[in-house]
Design a protein around this motif. Sequence first.
Motif, mmCIF file in Angstrom:
data_model
loop_
_atom_site.group_PDB
_atom_site.id
_atom_site.type_symbol
_atom_site.label_atom_id
_atom_site.label_comp_id
_atom_site.label_asym_id
_atom_site.label_seq_id
_atom_site.Cartn_x
_atom_site.Cartn_y
_atom_site.Cartn_z
ATOM 1 N N ASN A 1 -93.365 23.600 38.283
ATOM 2 C CA ASN A 1 -92.849 24.775 38.968
ATOM 3 C C ASN A 1 -93.836 25.931 38.794
ATOM 4 N N GLY A 2 -94.896 25.876 39.564
ATOM 5 C CA GLY A 2 -96.012 26.799 39.370
ATOM 6 C C GLY A 2 -96.917 26.226 38.299
ATOM 7 N N SER A 3 -98.214 26.593 38.338
ATOM 8 C CA SER A 3 -99.093 26.012 37.326
ATOM 9 C C SER A 3 -98.835 26.635 35.960
ATOM 10 N N ASP A 4 -98.179 27.784 35.910
ATOM 11 C CA ASP A 4 -97.796 28.319 34.600
ATOM 12 C C ASP A 4 -96.886 27.346 33.861
ATOM 13 N N GLU A 5 -95.972 26.705 34.595
ATOM 14 C CA GLU A 5 -95.114 25.722 33.930
ATOM 15 C C GLU A 5 -95.916 24.483 33.539
ATOM 16 N N THR B 1 -110.007 35.773 28.884
ATOM 17 C CA THR B 1 -109.565 34.683 29.753
ATOM 18 C C THR B 1 -108.141 34.954 30.202
ATOM 19 N N TYR B 2 -107.504 33.957 30.815
ATOM 20 C CA TYR B 2 -106.130 34.106 31.291
ATOM 21 C C TYR B 2 -105.228 34.426 30.103
ATOM 22 N N SER B 3 -104.560 35.573 30.169
ATOM 23 C CA SER B 3 -103.871 36.056 28.968
ATOM 24 C C SER B 3 -102.579 35.287 28.678
ATOM 25 N N ILE C 1 -109.278 22.212 32.439
ATOM 26 C CA ILE C 1 -109.942 23.169 33.321
ATOM 27 C C ILE C 1 -108.903 23.665 34.323
ATOM 28 N N ASP C 2 -108.629 24.970 34.247
ATOM 29 C CA ASP C 2 -107.610 25.613 35.088
ATOM 30 C C ASP C 2 -108.324 26.122 36.352
ATOM 31 N N GLU C 3 -108.165 25.366 37.438
ATOM 32 C CA GLU C 3 -108.907 25.677 38.670
ATOM 33 C C GLU C 3 -108.072 26.501 39.660
ATOM 34 N N ALA C 4 -107.376 27.505 39.144
ATOM 35 C CA ALA C 4 -106.506 28.329 40.003
ATOM 36 C C ALA C 4 -107.274 28.941 41.181
ATOM 37 N N TYR C 5 -108.568 29.264 40.965
ATOM 38 C CA TYR C 5 -109.337 29.982 42.002
ATOM 39 C C TYR C 5 -110.505 29.162 42.538
ATOM 40 N N VAL C 6 -110.417 27.843 42.414
ATOM 41 C CA VAL C 6 -111.577 26.996 42.698
ATOM 42 C C VAL C 6 -111.995 27.014 44.165
ATOM 43 N N HIS D 1 -104.216 22.836 39.015
ATOM 44 C CA HIS D 1 -104.294 23.597 40.269
ATOM 45 C C HIS D 1 -102.971 24.300 40.559
ATOM 46 N N THR D 2 -103.045 25.334 41.403
ATOM 47 C CA THR D 2 -101.840 26.038 41.844
ATOM 48 C C THR D 2 -101.853 26.192 43.358
ATOM 49 N N LEU D 3 -100.691 26.262 43.960
ATOM 50 C CA LEU D 3 -100.608 26.564 45.391
ATOM 51 C C LEU D 3 -100.383 28.070 45.612
ATOM 52 N N SER D 4 -100.450 28.844 44.515
ATOM 53 C CA SER D 4 -100.113 30.278 44.603
ATOM 54 C C SER D 4 -101.236 31.139 45.152
ATOM 55 N N LYS D 5 -102.479 30.691 45.037
ATOM 56 C CA LYS D 5 -103.591 31.580 45.362
ATOM 57 C C LYS D 5 -104.161 31.191 46.723
ATOM 58 N N SER D 6 -105.065 30.216 46.783
ATOM 59 C CA SER D 6 -105.707 29.907 48.065
ATOM 60 C C SER D 6 -104.726 29.329 49.084
ATOM 61 N N LEU E 1 -93.346 30.125 46.309
ATOM 62 C CA LEU E 1 -92.711 28.800 46.361
ATOM 63 C C LEU E 1 -92.684 28.122 44.993
ATOM 64 N N ARG E 2 -93.640 28.508 44.134
ATOM 65 C CA ARG E 2 -93.767 27.999 42.768
ATOM 66 C C ARG E 2 -94.109 26.512 42.725
ATOM 67 N N VAL E 3 -95.354 26.189 43.031
ATOM 68 C CA VAL E 3 -95.816 24.808 42.925
ATOM 69 C C VAL E 3 -97.203 24.782 42.271
HETATM 70 C C1 LIG Z 1 -102.363 32.673 38.878
HETATM 71 C C2 LIG Z 1 -102.850 31.806 37.778
HETATM 72 C C3 LIG Z 1 -102.103 30.728 37.300
HETATM 73 C C4 LIG Z 1 -100.649 30.515 37.616
HETATM 74 O O1 LIG Z 1 -100.285 30.334 38.844
HETATM 75 P P1 LIG Z 1 -98.811 29.882 39.237
HETATM 76 O O2 LIG Z 1 -98.387 30.918 40.203
HETATM 77 O O3 LIG Z 1 -97.937 29.828 38.015
HETATM 78 O O4 LIG Z 1 -99.025 28.543 39.823
HETATM 79 C C5 LIG Z 1 -102.656 29.885 36.359
HETATM 80 N N1 LIG Z 1 -103.887 30.122 35.865
HETATM 81 C C6 LIG Z 1 -104.615 31.153 36.260
HETATM 82 C C7 LIG Z 1 -105.958 31.360 35.676
HETATM 83 C C8 LIG Z 1 -104.122 32.042 37.213
HETATM 84 O O5 LIG Z 1 -104.819 33.106 37.561
#
Ligand SMILES: *Cc1c(COP(=O)(O)O)cnc(C)c1O
Length: 355
Positions: free
Chosen positions: A84-88, A110-112, A180-185, A209-214, A220-222
């Motif tokens: 449910n989002g990459s945070d989860e 880094t990501y706090s 490797i957290d590719e949130a912005y890849v 990966h996250t669907l939240s950025k690109s 939607l939280r995936v």
């Molecule tokens: C935005 C972000 C996430 C989390 O995104 P979700 O909205 O929870 O999918 C994870 N890692 C980094 C580095 C981010 O910037």
Amino acid sequence: MSRFWSPVVKTLTPYVPGDQPQMQRLVKLNTNESPYGPSPKALAAIESQNTADLRLYPDPKGVSLKQAIAQLHGLESKQVFLGNGSDEVLAHVFAGLLKQSKPVHFPDITYSFYPVYCNLFGIDYQTIALNEKFEINTTDYQSSNGGIIFPNPNAPTGRSLPRSEIESLLTHNKDSVVVIDEAYVDYGTESCIPLLRGSDYPENLLVVHTLSKSRALAGLRVGFAVGHPDLIEGLERVKNSFNSYPLGRLAQAGAIAAIEDQAHLKETSAKVMQTRSKLIEELNALGFETLPSTANFIFTRHPKHAGVKLYQALRDRGIIVRHFKSARIEEFLRITIGTDEQSDELVAAVKEILS
Ligand SMILES: *Cc1c(COP(=O)(O)O)cnc(C)c1O
């Protein structure tokens, strides 16, 4: 504070998400959302769902979504984990893979959310300083550790490493998991996912990966992770000990269509990258010092103007960016790349503030 809080809750310092202010006519450049919106096909897929089915639980395993992700990336479904989002996803990674007897290593900047998860789950961690150019030096990650995690590109710096550097990190850390957290890849960084294709892929690489950025679906939280099936199985054990239905029916349907629409992703990311180059040029012409970025944000400072003052002056003009009151980066602003019009408004406001 309540006397009913558990001991661990008393010690928590939670992650602070970027503001979502309700002000009218805001230029919102603080949480790295996409200015262009999701694939119209994703929206259509959500709208075509039979809402009467919402009385039923969704697929707990997310079989179709896993298939779509596996197919896009040339992997097998058993290499995919959903959250449910990459945070989860990251929470389960910390609880299930990075809680070891040795400390987990990640950069000082880094990501706090990473130290927040460590505190929640009682995980020992050690930060490794970025170099003076705010780069990750992979040779600093060769001492014994309980796992390594960082975003590539890193956040909030926007600087990235080539895939070959991650490969070398893997060869020097065969006894720990490298996440490797590719949130912005999708904004100009080489993904590590190709390392997971074929038959003799590493057993210790996990890519998130996250669907939240690109893909512009923050609401939607995936999110998902890909890696060796044994790592994925560990994550499934944590997930099924926490929440067996993390993704609702609408989220699964929308995510599948979004994943399948590569054309929309490519088109919108290309626009963001164009706007980014122009914005960096314009700000640097005004005396800003901007780190190279392969993300949908830039990290910039002005040698003559304090970060917090610029942040406030922009806010007074209805432009919201992100400022972190943390060591080494207090003078910086993290600015999300919006539309060209939003960029123009930002640059006009900055000119007014500097004059
Ligand atoms: C935005 C972000 C996430 C989390 O995104 P979700 O909205 O929870 O999918 C994870 N890692 C980094 C580095 C981010 O910037």
